[in-house]
Write a protein that holds these residues in place. Structure first.
Motif: not given
Ligand SMILES: Cc1cc2nc3c(=O)[nH]c(=O)nc-3n(C[C@H](O)[C@H](O)[C@H](O)COP(=O)(O)OP(=O)(O)OC[C@H]3O[C@@H](n4cnc5c(N)ncnc54)[C@H](O)[C@@H]3O)c2cc1C
Ligand code: FES
Ligand code: FES
Lengths: 158, 289, 711
Positions: A49-51, A58-59, A75-76, A108-111
């Motif tokens: 749920c990362s953004v 954050i989650t 968001t993605i 992808v967001v974490a990257a």
């Protein structure tokens, strides 16, 4: 309590009137129809749920929407429209990072979060950067490789 | 079920709401939102009113005041890990909590007030005699963190109070050697199975001026005993081998792990023995690993 | 004709949509008027239901249970057996058994209602472990001995050998439960469509679901249309288990006439879903004076939990893999699946093979150590080769390249040197394992039971649709099959579509299990494409359909389990190196080397990804994935905070190699590999850790606290 909460979502100003304790995850998915943010644990463990909030990872399953008042959320769906987002997504596709795909938008967001802090991460730094994102399919190796690939291809983007 | 929530904009407003309604603060929410979750699409349900305090900038700071490092309760673990002025053991403990995304949300105030026996920050903080300052609409008080945390998930927080800040007294002379190690359930993104922080200050002649150590996840609250620490104080490093067993046995007696006792006791013993043996060997490294 | 894409790495057809968040999974579906369901489950491991008390339901809410099954319907789920009830009726056999559904529009209200349902039981004594089950603790509830099945296979004459043998090694090896943790939890939506019903479901086998639930409302299979949603991981956990959601939902949709959605949260998905079978394998192994194994007597017991589901078949695979990749001249293997009052065990990547392969590899390593030779030495002496007789008295028909594979991992890892230098107990260790996996259904299942069919439709715009029930769940089959078909037709990948299966449109190509898809379905698809190419007329619509044909010369008797249990095998070799922390006994994995024979890789990158993922799961199985029973919650670990799976930091990058060994009956020489890659790393890891601590490890998982106690 019902409250109007304003924040920036993928570069647009938005407002929502709801219980401020509603999870940001539910608001994104159910009120804004942004289904790219996934739920896989609901307790902060998996990163699906990362953004980004003000550029930081954050989650959203742990964040009440009241806490994002005045903040910038990406968001993605927002990220995929950017050059950086596209670079990461293409690298994931070419590098074989995607299997079932359920963890992948969060990855992808974490990257993006990682590369924006460190444009040329080492393997160890990449592994640390995605340590909060669980993947059950890939064993992570090809995700790590793909982030490296994105960092090389995206020279100058971050 | 009470469904009231507040989003105060200032600390003053927060203290007023706290006094009038008894609303509980929600900082990062990483403990509270998980504890009170009710599933997808359902608003978490709290048995008391809640106020979201994560946007109170007044609670986010790390500064030096005299001989203290003072950390505002709303400071995230990420900010703590990134600030070189924070003592090594505290910084390291912060950096090993959860993962990046958690550390961007989780606050020192939440970690301390949640008072979980497995929480990471209280371990080095209690080792360093950190104090907490609590504020209410009518005043403030400061006490030792070790006294503030009264038991597992229990604190001395009053109904009208908020935690304002954590105050870490810096040692007169920097520790000669420090140790911090967290044993998680896996290599990252893990809750502690055990953590141990220790520090020693030697004088020029190799006498132990100060020794301290504290354990997490080894009992109802952080385990520390100044009595036991005295066994080492005043001894010369050369005497460490001869008092080591006596010290380790005494230290062992202050641990009361409710699960995996052998593992927690034995690992603690080995880590302390290792740390002290390194110190005795005359290592120049301040950070012992 | 364009250049072939076979063998080369291609961008997966689903990659961009998934990575950019466009792909819709079941939780992302909404329908007009959709209502939600929450499950009411049993809270005791064993008991009689005395009373179910339902709170007053607000308008728009209902409680669905066995009473709602219409006239003529049967309260059962037809998995392989029909013993699994849809709604517990009268008795419960484990915690988490479905009692009913509360359905209605608001999930918050539903949660409150579920909390208020009170079920009273007359509780009974319950069995948890294999020993409890075999001892019929609380009284047998399956047959007279609590065994769902019990059978023995013989090769040669074991008793005679034992009577005159020099040394006999006896040992018991145990493995625990394992949870799948497909990142997407289980979920389904049932809804009426015309006079039929549609099930949207995250599942491996759409045709299984249809067959399993149609009899609940007494309808023919065709009245239940199953549409697979993009599936976010499965690993066997979505083989039969989706029926447990789809069945009650079908009844709910039947009663309410509305679309009804049920998505498990992680807690439910961990606590109340099927698991890998815990196992107990006992060996008696005879060794002659030259150190050769002459006979093995093996007793395998799997903990099947409360219902049989597919345990009999899982057990068969376990038994047929119980002597590993070795030619043991005389063997006897007995297998039993025992009933206990735990959540039913079911399919999980490897399907029974990982337990016995772990056991035999570990046992052989211990024998070697006691004989004073390196485990590799002992193992290689017994490698199966072409023409050898298998445990079921069938034959190995293919060339076995284990020696070459062993050489590869030895060279890359420096195994021989390290094995010599790292003394036992030195806290450093290397371990080695060899393994295989029989491709496709056991025995004559493909021919007698499955009878797979593949349909290709050429559209008037000269694009081609692959219309089959085989599913993509992350393993890359959609891409692999698209490549096979496009290559055969000599057209670009973009002209071949492989839509999500819909049972009313596609032909039944069999379940997506048993590593059979590329090897079996791929071959039929290749044949179909060849026929389509022959008939190809531009601009014209055409449909071709082909059926499975069994290769000649693989005799099998299902009643005696004699003959060729499999028509081909995938093979693997793995070396792992570890270091154990002297203070905390935490294990640091320093290197992972593997070599696999998958025939030919249709797509190298996909195979690479499967290997990485399978090995990581296998290492988690051995090192950290601890799951304990709890009389309160079913399992003690009920979420990702306490059921610990590997993160990106737990294991280093893997070195993977493939050997080319084209398989006669597979498309372009490919054979199954999705499960193979799970089957061996746990044994190599445990071998390495055992050597590092200088103690024999006989049970997994082994978190550091257990290692410390052993030392
Ligand atoms: C995935 C995950 C991983 C985790 N990993 C770790 C870990 O490695 N180590 C660890 O120690 N913890 C860990 N935790 C627990 C948690 O993140 C920490 O305890 C965190 O520091 C809590 O901070 P918070 O701001 O999120 O607290 P919140 O949830 O907002 O609050 C926690 C408690 O503190 C009270 N509180 C908060 N601020 C104040 C204040 N200013 N005054 C008075 N009371 C206050 C709240 O009322 C509540 O009772 C983890 C949690 C999750 C979900
Ligand atoms: S769903 Fe939020 S971290 Fe898993
Ligand atoms: S790709 Fe399936 S969980 Fe990561």
């Amino acid at each position: 309590m019902i409250d109007e909460i304003r924040f920036t979502l993928n570069n647009s100003e938005v407002a929502i009137t709801c219980d401020p304790l509603k999870r940001l995850l539910d608001v994104l998915r159910e009120d804004f129809g942004l289904f790219g943010t996934k739920e896989a644990c609901g307790e902060g463990e998996c990163g699906a749920c990362s953004v980004l909030m003000n550029g930081r990872l954050i989650t959203t399953c742990m964040v009440p929407v009241g806490a994002v008042k005045g903040k910038e959320i990406m968001t993605i769906e927002g990220l995929r429209e950017t050059e950086r987002g596209k670079t990461i997504i293409e690298a994931f596709a070419d590098g074989g990072a995607v299997q079932c795909g359920f963890c992948i938008p969060g990855m992808v967001v974490a990257a993006e979060s990682l590369l924006s802090r460190n444009a040329k991460p080492t393997e160890d730094e990449i592994r640390l950067g995605i340590a909060g994102n669980l993947c059950r399919c890939t064993g992570y190796d090809l995700i790590v490789e793909s982030i490296k690939l994105a960092s090389e291809r995206g020279e100058g983007l971050w | 079920m009470v469904e009231t929530s507040y989003i105060p904009q200032t600390l003053e407003e927060a203290l007023r709401i706290r006094k009038e309604t008894g609303a509980k603060p929600l900082a990062g929410g990483t403990d509270l939102m998980v504890m009170h979750r009710r599933g997808t699409g359902v608003v978490p349900s709290f048995p008391w009113p809640v106020m979201i305090i994560s946007s109170l900038e007044e609670l986010k700071y790390i500064r030096r005041e005299g001989d203290d490092i003072v950390i505002g309760s709303g400071t995230t673990c990420h900010a703590i890990e990134d600030d070189p002025s924070v003592p090594y053991a505290v910084r390291t403990a912060a950096s090993l909590m959860g993962a990046e995304s958690l550390r961007n949300l989780a606050t020192i105030g939440g970690n301390v007030c949640n008072a979980s026996p497995k929480a990471d920050l209280p371990v080095p903080l209690i080792m360093m005699d950190a104090k907490v300052t609590l504020v209410s609409a009518t005043g403030s008080r400061t006490l030792l963190l070790d006294e503030f945390i009264t038991g597992p998930k229990e604190t001395d927080l009053k109904d009208d109070e908020l935690l304002l800040e954590v105050r870490i007294p810096l040692p007169e002379k920097d520790y000669s050697h420090v140790w911090y190690r967290k044993i998680g359930t896996r290599k990252a993104n893990a809750i502690s199975k055990l953590s141990l922080s220790a520090a020693v200050t030697l004088d020029a002649d190799g006498f132990i001026k100060d020794f301290r150590s504290a354990n997490g996840a080894s009992g109802p609250k952080v385990a520390r005993s100044t009595e036991v620490e005295k066994i080492l104080e005043g001894k010369n490093v050369t005497e460490i081998p001869s008092v080591l067993e006596q010290f380790l046995d005494a230290y062992d007696a202050i641990l009361s792990p409710h699960a995996m006792p052998t593992y927690r006791r034995l690992s603690t013993r080995r880590m302390l023995a290792h740390f002290l043996t390194e110190v005795a060997s005359g290592t120049q490294n301040m950070i012992v690993t | 004709m364009q250049q072939t894409s076979i063998g080369r790495s291609t961008r997966r057809v689903d990659a961009i949509a998934k990575a950019s968040g466009h792909t819709q999974y079941i939780a992302d579906y909404t329908f007009d008027g959709m209502i939600y369901a929450k499950m009411v489950r049993s809270t005791v491991p064993r008991g009689k239901i005395l009373d179910i008390s339902i709170p007053v339901l607000p308008s728009g809410y209902s409680f669905i249970s066995a009473k709602d099954i219409p006239e003529g319907g049967k309260n059962q789920l037809h998995m392989i057996k029909t013993d699994y009830t849809c709604f517990a009726d009268g008795e419960v056999r484990f915690i988490g058994e479905t009692i009913g559904l509360v359905v209605g529009p608001d999930r918050g209200v539903l949660q409150d209602l579920v909390d208020q349902v009170k079920v009273t039981y007359e509780e009974g004594e319950y069995a948890v472990t294999i020993e409890d089950g075999l001892a019929c603790k609380g009284g047998a509830f399956v047959g007279e001995d609590n065994c769902f099945c019990d059978f023995t296979i013989n090769k040669g004459d074991v008793d005679e050998i034992f009577a005159g043998s020099d040394r006999v090694f006896e040992e018991e090896i145990n493995t625990g439960w394992q949870e799948h943790v497909h990142l997407e939890t289980n979920g389904a939506i049932a809804m009426p469509e015309g006079d039929k019903f549609v099930i949207h479901v995250s599942a491996q086998c759409p045709f299984y679901v249809r067959k399993s639930i149609a009899s609940l409302i007494n309808r023919p299979y065709e009245d239940i249309i199953v549409r697979q949603s993009v599936t976010g991981g499965a690993f066997g956990g979505k083989e039969h288990f989706p029926d447990v959601l789809a069945g009650p939902l079908l009844v709910a949709a039947y009663v309410t006439g509305k679309p009804v959605q049920l998505i498990f949260d992680r807690h439910e998905d961990s606590a109340y879903s099927v698991k890998r079978h815990p196992s107990r394998t006992r060996f008696r192994t005879a060794v002659d004076k030259d150190g050769n194994i002459t006979a093995m007597d093996v007793d395998v017991v799997y903990n099947a939990g409360g219902y049989e589901s597919c345990s009999y078949v899982v057990l068969q695979r376990g038994v047929f893999h119980a002597t590993g990749v070795y030619n043991i001249p005389n063997s006897r293997v007995r297998g039993r699946a025992v009933a206990t009052n735990t959540f039913p065990s079911d399919a999980f990547r490897g399907f029974g093979a990982p337990q016995t392969l772990f056991a035999v590899e570990t046992h052989l390593a211990h024998i070697a150590t006691q004989l004073g030779i390196d485990p590799f030495e002992l193992k290689k002496r017994h490698f199966l080769k072409k023409g050898d007789v298998t445990v079921t008295n069938g034959h190995i028909y293919e060339t076995v390249v284990l020696p070459e594979m062993a050489q590869q991992v030895l060279d890359e890892s420096g195994y021989l040197e390290k094995a010599k230098t790292y003394a036992p107990g030195s806290l450093r260790g290397v371990g080695i394992s060899f393994y295989n996996h029989g491709g496709a259904f056991t025995g004559n299942g493909e021919q007698m039971i499955i009878k797979a069919r593949v349909r290709l439709r050429k559209n008037s715009d000269d694009t081609v649709d692959i219309l089959i029930g085989s599913t993509e769940m992350g393993q890359g089959f959609q891409t692999a099959l698209t490549k096979i078909v496009a290559d055969e037709l000599g057209i670009g990948l973009e002209r071949v579509r492989y839509p999500q299966p819909d049972t009313s449109v596609v032909s039944d190509s069999g379940p997506t299990v048993a590593s059979r898809s590329t090897m079996i379905v791929g071959a039929i698809a290749q044949r179909s494409a060849a026929r389509l190419r022959e008939q190809w007329v531009e601009g014209k619509e055409l449909v071709v359909e082909e059926e499975y044909t069994h290769p000649e010369g693989f005799p099998w008797d299902q009643s005696t389990f004699q003959g060729d249990a499999y028509i081909g095998y995938g093979w693997g070799a793995c070396v792992i190196e570890v270091e154990v922390d002297p203070l905390t006994t935490e294990v640091n994995t320093k290197g992972i080397w593997s070599s696999h024979d998958v025939g030919l890789a249709i797509d190298e990158l996909i195979v690479h990804g499967q290997i990485n993922g399978g090995i990581a799961q296998s290492l988690g199985y051995a090192a950290m994935e601890k799951l304990d029973f709890s009389a309160k919650t079913g399992f003690k670990q009920t979420g990702l905070s306490d059921y610990i799976i590997p993160t990106s930091m737990d294991f280093p990058s893997q070195v993977c190699t493939l050997v080319d060994n084209p398989y006669e009956f597979g498309p372009h020489g490919a054979k199954g590999m999705g499960e193979l890659v799970f089957n061996g790393a746990s044994a190599a890891y445990i071998d390495a850790v055992s050597r590092a601590i200088g103690k024999e490890i006989r049970s997994i998982p082994v978190p550091p606290e257990i290692l410390m106690e052993m030392m």
